[in-house]
Write an enzyme that holds these catalytic residues in place. Sequence first.
Site: not given
Length: 352
Positions: A18-19, A72, A102, A144, A205-206, A229
């Site tokens: 999600p962005m 989300q 975030c 997340k 993630n990352g 992402g």
Amino acid sequence: MTLQIGTHTLENRLFAAPMAGVTDRPFRMLCRQLGAGYAVSEMVTSRKDLWNTLKTSRRANHDGEPGPIAVQIAGTDAAMMAEATVYNIERGAQIIDINMGCPAKKVCNKWAGSALMRDEPLAREIVQAVVDAAQPFNVPVTLKMRTGWSQEHRNAVRLARDFESAGVQMLTVHGRTREQGYKGSAEYDTIAAVKAAVRIPVVANGDINSPEKARDVLAATGADAVMIGRAAQGRPWIFREISHFLATGTHLAPPLVIEVRRLLLDHLVEHYALYGEFSGVRTARKHIGWYVRTLPDGEAFRAQMNTIEDSAAQLRAVGDYFDGLADRMDRMPVHQAAEELSGEEEASCAAD
């Protein structure tokens, strides 16, 4: 390899992250079309006074989207988050994801995001409230988060155990602290420690920007899936490239230029339909820019394209650019994974 969340079977272990300002319905559906097994909506606020705004209604639009529909939510108040859970479930959400990842200041100041990791009692209270609100609907809750608030306060493992006990059914961990933002390199030891500490699925993630990196992160962390992402911005076919590599150990050929032309034009048409002419043209510019940033004459085209204020003209310009590119090459250039992404992408979590 499939993955189960509640009653939902995910197609594979490659997820679109999600962005905010990026993973709207057209982008999510494009990622799914190109190999993502799961895609989470950009975050929506738990503030009731903003639910009927145009921005929130666009973010919550799932018309024609394949399931499971994952929404989300972000907020700082347990009761409001519970209410937002029910509100989104009644409007089609099949999975609720809690944002504790975030790092953007305006989100940490207003909606919490990764700031919640600094207040563990509140984080646990919010998670329990959301799980309890979703339970009567048999809707699973996922979450997340980051590795912690700062280098000195990496509490992901402790919180992961608490969240599992509260009823969270999947955890995604971004391998940076809130303090890091998107700077430096993601670390995966903490993700591996979270995976070892819980029984529920864990998603890494990352900085996953190539098939090899996905393979290495899965091996290093023992994670059940990877979430991608920024690397999918302008390169949504990364999901099928990773899927092919994990299955065969060989690289899929880059997509044909004419295929990318079609994908982008179709994406733009869907984008305009969601946002309308005025906003659609302007918000499409970032997507087009991501596609062309490393292509021949891409920067010059981007500068020219940013002056266009009409959707038909924007479509023609994109079509003409890729027609010219197809005259020069059959396939897109082989992607070279960059260690760092530009500041434009760094802000994507909190983009308007």
